[in-house]
Design a protein around this motif. Structure first.
Motif, PDB file in Angstrom:
ATOM      1  N   MET A  39       0.830  -1.196   0.000  1.00 16.31           N
ATOM      2  CA  MET A  39       0.000   0.000   0.000  1.00 16.31           C
ATOM      3  C   MET A  39       0.871   1.255   0.000  1.00 16.31           C
ATOM      4  O   MET A  39       0.614   2.215  -0.739  1.00 16.31           O
ATOM      5  CB  MET A  39      -0.929   0.006   1.214  1.00 16.31           C
ATOM      6  CG  MET A  39      -1.879   1.201   1.255  1.00 16.31           C
ATOM      7  SD  MET A  39      -2.836   1.275   2.786  1.00 16.31           S
ATOM      8  CE  MET A  39      -1.556   1.755   3.943  1.00 16.31           C
ATOM      9  N   GLN A  40       1.916   1.249   0.817  1.00 23.36           N
ATOM     10  CA  GLN A  40       2.818   2.395   0.872  1.00 23.36           C
ATOM     11  C   GLN A  40       3.528   2.598  -0.468  1.00 23.36           C
ATOM     12  O   GLN A  40       3.781   3.734  -0.878  1.00 23.36           O
ATOM     13  CB  GLN A  40       3.855   2.184   1.981  1.00 23.36           C
ATOM     14  CG  GLN A  40       3.279   2.266   3.384  1.00 23.36           C
ATOM     15  CD  GLN A  40       4.281   1.841   4.448  1.00 23.36           C
ATOM     16  OE1 GLN A  40       5.016   0.867   4.265  1.00 23.36           O
ATOM     17  NE2 GLN A  40       4.322   2.575   5.555  1.00 23.36           N
ATOM     18  N   CYS A  41       3.843   1.505  -1.140  1.00 24.22           N
ATOM     19  CA  CYS A  41       4.497   1.608  -2.446  1.00 24.22           C
ATOM     20  C   CYS A  41       3.576   2.263  -3.471  1.00 24.22           C
ATOM     21  O   CYS A  41       4.011   3.089  -4.276  1.00 24.22           O
ATOM     22  CB  CYS A  41       4.931   0.216  -2.918  1.00 24.22           C
ATOM     23  SG  CYS A  41       6.011   0.235  -4.364  1.00 24.22           S
ATOM     24  N   GLU A  42       2.297   1.910  -3.430  1.00 21.53           N
ATOM     25  CA  GLU A  42       1.325   2.545  -4.334  1.00 21.53           C
ATOM     26  C   GLU A  42       1.208   4.036  -4.032  1.00 21.53           C
ATOM     27  O   GLU A  42       1.128   4.864  -4.953  1.00 21.53           O
ATOM     28  CB  GLU A  42      -0.035   1.860  -4.190  1.00 21.53           C
ATOM     29  CG  GLU A  42      -0.060   0.430  -4.703  1.00 21.53           C
ATOM     30  CD  GLU A  42      -1.388  -0.253  -4.435  1.00 21.53           C
ATOM     31  OE1 GLU A  42      -2.257   0.388  -3.791  1.00 21.53           O
ATOM     32  OE2 GLU A  42      -1.558  -1.415  -4.863  1.00 21.53           O
ATOM     33  N   GLU A  43       1.177   4.380  -2.757  1.00 21.80           N
ATOM     34  CA  GLU A  43       1.090   5.788  -2.377  1.00 21.80           C
ATOM     35  C   GLU A  43       2.333   6.552  -2.807  1.00 21.80           C
ATOM     36  O   GLU A  43       2.247   7.700  -3.272  1.00 21.80           O
ATOM     37  CB  GLU A  43       0.904   5.901  -0.858  1.00 21.80           C
ATOM     38  CG  GLU A  43      -0.433   5.361  -0.367  1.00 21.80           C
ATOM     39  CD  GLU A  43      -0.514   5.301   1.148  1.00 21.80           C
ATOM     40  OE1 GLU A  43       0.545   5.470   1.813  1.00 21.80           O
ATOM     41  OE2 GLU A  43      -1.625   5.086   1.683  1.00 21.80           O
ATOM     42  N   LEU A  44       3.490   5.917  -2.666  1.00 21.80           N
ATOM     43  CA  LEU A  44       4.738   6.563  -3.064  1.00 21.80           C
ATOM     44  C   LEU A  44       4.786   6.766  -4.572  1.00 21.80           C
ATOM     45  O   LEU A  44       5.223   7.821  -5.056  1.00 21.80           O
ATOM     46  CB  LEU A  44       5.926   5.720  -2.609  1.00 21.80           C
ATOM     47  CG  LEU A  44       7.317   6.237  -3.005  1.00 21.80           C
ATOM     48  CD1 LEU A  44       7.546   7.646  -2.461  1.00 21.80           C
ATOM     49  CD2 LEU A  44       8.397   5.284  -2.503  1.00 21.80           C
ATOM     50  N   GLU A  45       4.329   5.781  -5.325  1.00 20.19           N
ATOM     51  CA  GLU A  45       4.304   5.913  -6.782  1.00 20.19           C
ATOM     52  C   GLU A  45       3.425   7.087  -7.205  1.00 20.19           C
ATOM     53  O   GLU A  45       3.793   7.878  -8.085  1.00 20.19           O
ATOM     54  CB  GLU A  45       3.812   4.624  -7.424  1.00 20.19           C
ATOM     55  CG  GLU A  45       3.794   4.669  -8.945  1.00 20.19           C
ATOM     56  CD  GLU A  45       3.379   3.353  -9.578  1.00 20.19           C
ATOM     57  OE1 GLU A  45       3.689   3.128 -10.760  1.00 20.19           O
ATOM     58  OE2 GLU A  45       2.720   2.540  -8.882  1.00 20.19           O
ATOM     59  N   ALA A  46       2.262   7.222  -6.558  1.00 16.11           N
ATOM     60  CA  ALA A  46       1.366   8.332  -6.876  1.00 16.11           C
ATOM     61  C   ALA A  46       2.010   9.670  -6.518  1.00 16.11           C
ATOM     62  O   ALA A  46       1.893  10.653  -7.271  1.00 16.11           O
ATOM     63  CB  ALA A  46       0.047   8.157  -6.128  1.00 16.11           C
ATOM     64  N   TYR A  47       2.703   9.717  -5.387  1.00  8.64           N
ATOM     65  CA  TYR A  47       3.380  10.948  -4.967  1.00  8.64           C
ATOM     66  C   TYR A  47       4.441  11.347  -5.987  1.00  8.64           C
ATOM     67  O   TYR A  47       4.539  12.525  -6.384  1.00  8.64           O
ATOM     68  CB  TYR A  47       4.016  10.743  -3.595  1.00  8.64           C
ATOM     69  CG  TYR A  47       4.876  11.899  -3.134  1.00  8.64           C
ATOM     70  CD1 TYR A  47       4.336  12.953  -2.413  1.00  8.64           C
ATOM     71  CD2 TYR A  47       6.246  11.939  -3.432  1.00  8.64           C
ATOM     72  CE1 TYR A  47       5.128  14.021  -1.994  1.00  8.64           C
ATOM     73  CE2 TYR A  47       7.039  12.994  -3.028  1.00  8.64           C
ATOM     74  CZ  TYR A  47       6.487  14.027  -2.307  1.00  8.64           C
ATOM     75  OH  TYR A  47       7.276  15.085  -1.910  1.00  8.64           O
ATOM     76  N   ILE A  48       5.247  10.377  -6.415  1.00 12.38           N
ATOM     77  CA  ILE A  48       6.332  10.668  -7.355  1.00 12.38           C
ATOM     78  C   ILE A  48       5.783  11.148  -8.693  1.00 12.38           C
ATOM     79  O   ILE A  48       6.283  12.118  -9.267  1.00 12.38           O
ATOM     80  CB  ILE A  48       7.220   9.426  -7.545  1.00 12.38           C
ATOM     81  CG1 ILE A  48       8.030   9.156  -6.270  1.00 12.38           C
ATOM     82  CG2 ILE A  48       8.159   9.604  -8.738  1.00 12.38           C
ATOM     83  CD1 ILE A  48       8.853   7.884  -6.320  1.00 12.38           C
ATOM     84  N   VAL A  53      10.497  11.155  -0.136  1.00 14.92           N
ATOM     85  CA  VAL A  53      10.649   9.874  -0.825  1.00 14.92           C
ATOM     86  C   VAL A  53      11.553   8.938  -0.024  1.00 14.92           C
ATOM     87  O   VAL A  53      11.257   7.746   0.132  1.00 14.92           O
ATOM     88  CB  VAL A  53      11.201  10.081  -2.248  1.00 14.92           C
ATOM     89  CG1 VAL A  53      11.565   8.748  -2.898  1.00 14.92           C
ATOM     90  CG2 VAL A  53      10.180  10.813  -3.108  1.00 14.92           C
ATOM     91  N   SER A  54      12.648   9.467   0.506  1.00 14.86           N
ATOM     92  CA  SER A  54      13.573   8.640   1.279  1.00 14.86           C
ATOM     93  C   SER A  54      12.908   8.049   2.515  1.00 14.86           C
ATOM     94  O   SER A  54      13.098   6.873   2.848  1.00 14.86           O
ATOM     95  CB  SER A  54      14.800   9.458   1.695  1.00 14.86           C
ATOM     96  OG  SER A  54      15.611   9.760   0.579  1.00 14.86           O
ATOM     97  N   LEU A  55      12.130   8.870   3.212  1.00 14.41           N
ATOM     98  CA  LEU A  55      11.439   8.379   4.402  1.00 14.41           C
ATOM     99  C   LEU A  55      10.423   7.298   4.046  1.00 14.41           C
ATOM    100  O   LEU A  55      10.282   6.296   4.761  1.00 14.41           O
ATOM    101  CB  LEU A  55      10.762   9.534   5.132  1.00 14.41           C
ATOM    102  CG  LEU A  55      11.714  10.555   5.777  1.00 14.41           C
ATOM    103  CD1 LEU A  55      10.925  11.747   6.309  1.00 14.41           C
ATOM    104  CD2 LEU A  55      12.531   9.911   6.892  1.00 14.41           C
ATOM    105  N   SER A  56       9.724   7.497   2.940  1.00 13.87           N
ATOM    106  CA  SER A  56       8.757   6.492   2.501  1.00 13.87           C
ATOM    107  C   SER A  56       9.449   5.195   2.102  1.00 13.87           C
ATOM    108  O   SER A  56       8.983   4.098   2.438  1.00 13.87           O
ATOM    109  CB  SER A  56       7.934   7.023   1.319  1.00 13.87           C
ATOM    110  OG  SER A  56       7.135   8.126   1.705  1.00 13.87           O
ATOM    111  N   VAL A  57      10.568   5.313   1.388  1.00  8.91           N
ATOM    112  CA  VAL A  57      11.325   4.123   1.003  1.00  8.91           C
ATOM    113  C   VAL A  57      11.776   3.365   2.245  1.00  8.91           C
ATOM    114  O   VAL A  57      11.671   2.133   2.317  1.00  8.91           O
ATOM    115  CB  VAL A  57      12.543   4.502   0.136  1.00  8.91           C
ATOM    116  CG1 VAL A  57      13.477   3.305  -0.042  1.00  8.91           C
ATOM    117  CG2 VAL A  57      12.092   5.014  -1.224  1.00  8.91           C
TER     118      VAL A  57
END
Length: 287
Positions: free
Chosen positions: A18-27, A68-72
């Protein structure tokens, strides 16, 4: 009744995905913002006739890189924890209770190449046998892996990123040579495209005709650095030939990358698929 409960391992995996999907949308939102591109200036090289496009202005990327780094880091931690939660369950099942050294329980990596890999005492032989199928010493082991960059086993990569996240931010900014925009490079159409009363017609029989108005691109001098003065591309554009300098010729789109230039989202998706495969395999074969 089974002593193994993989609910927490699967919960950690779900959270990571789920976090990966959110990060992709953010990027994608960030990169699609008109203000996120680095500005480009073009200067004509009279010797070659190419305009050299260099970065003339860089926005402040630090807040986005930090986000992005924190999310990764969060995603990597949840993926790593998913495997460790799995290992804990099988260690407890083997010990029929709490293992003697609970702090030593983890999804152990096996990178040896001797072909003789003993079962760790914390796991039952059957459980370790399944875990061993997903170890670096076994390579891809027939599993599909569309990874196109320099190969590194998923567990090795996950371990490296997890260890690095303890000491430094993981993401940085690069510029990709295929993601930049410029002012128009021609005022005509190529030979294989013709305007008609109803629109545009494609002429496949003319795709090999000479195209004197075409722009030629040279990326051999590109640095991929994001700093003022860094070269992005050299372009031979007949339409620009009368302009020795173009102050704002276009923008370059930023790319978030992990160590060694690995793309953020594709790398995290690859690791998520690996962890999911491990959890599914153990659940099916060692319930």
């Amino acid at each position: 009744m089974s002593l193994v409960d993989l609910c927490s391992a699967k919960a950690k995996l779900r959270r990571a995905k789920m976090q990966c999907e959110e990060l992709e949308a953010y990027i994608e939102t960030f990169r699609g913002d008109a203000g996120s591109g680095s500005l480009l200036r073009a200067d004509l090289d009279p010797v070659t006739g190419y305009h050299i496009l260099r970065i003339s202005h860089v926005p402040d990327y630090h807040p986005a890189v930090e986000d992005v780094s924190l999310s990764v880091g969060d995603i990597i931690n949840n993926l790593r924890c998913s495997l460790d939660h799995l290992a804990w369950q099988y260690a407890c099942a083997h010990a029929q209770g709490t293992p003697k050294k609970p702090k030593n329980i983890s999804f152990l990596p096996c990178s040896g190449d001797s072909g003789q890999h003993k079962t760790p005492g914390i796991f039952a032989p059957a459980a370790w046998g399944r875990m061993h199928e997903f170890q670096p010493c076994r390579g891809g082991n027939g599993r599909p892996d569309s990874w196109s960059g320099p190969y590194i086993h998923q567990l090795d990569l996950l371990t490296d990123l997890s260890n690095s996240d303890k000491h430094q931010m993981l993401a940085h900014i690069e510029l990709h040579s295929n993601r930049f925009e410029t002012i128009p490079t021609r005022d005509d159409l190529p030979p294989w495209v013709m305007k008609t009363d109803t629109g545009i017609e494609f002429l496949p029989e003319r795709v090999n005709d000479p195209d004197p108005g075409a722009a030629l691109l040279d990326f051999s001098h590109s640095s991929h650095l994001v700093e003022v003065g860094a070269e992005v591309v050299r372009m031979h554009v007949p339409l620009w030939s009368d302009f020795p300098a173009i102050e704002q010729v276009g923008t370059a789109t930023p790319l978030f990358a992990l160590p060694e230039g690995r793309p953020v989202v594709a790398t995290l998706q690859r690791l998520s698929q690996y962890v999911e495969a491990v959890v599914f395999d153990l659940e099916q074969n060692c319930p």
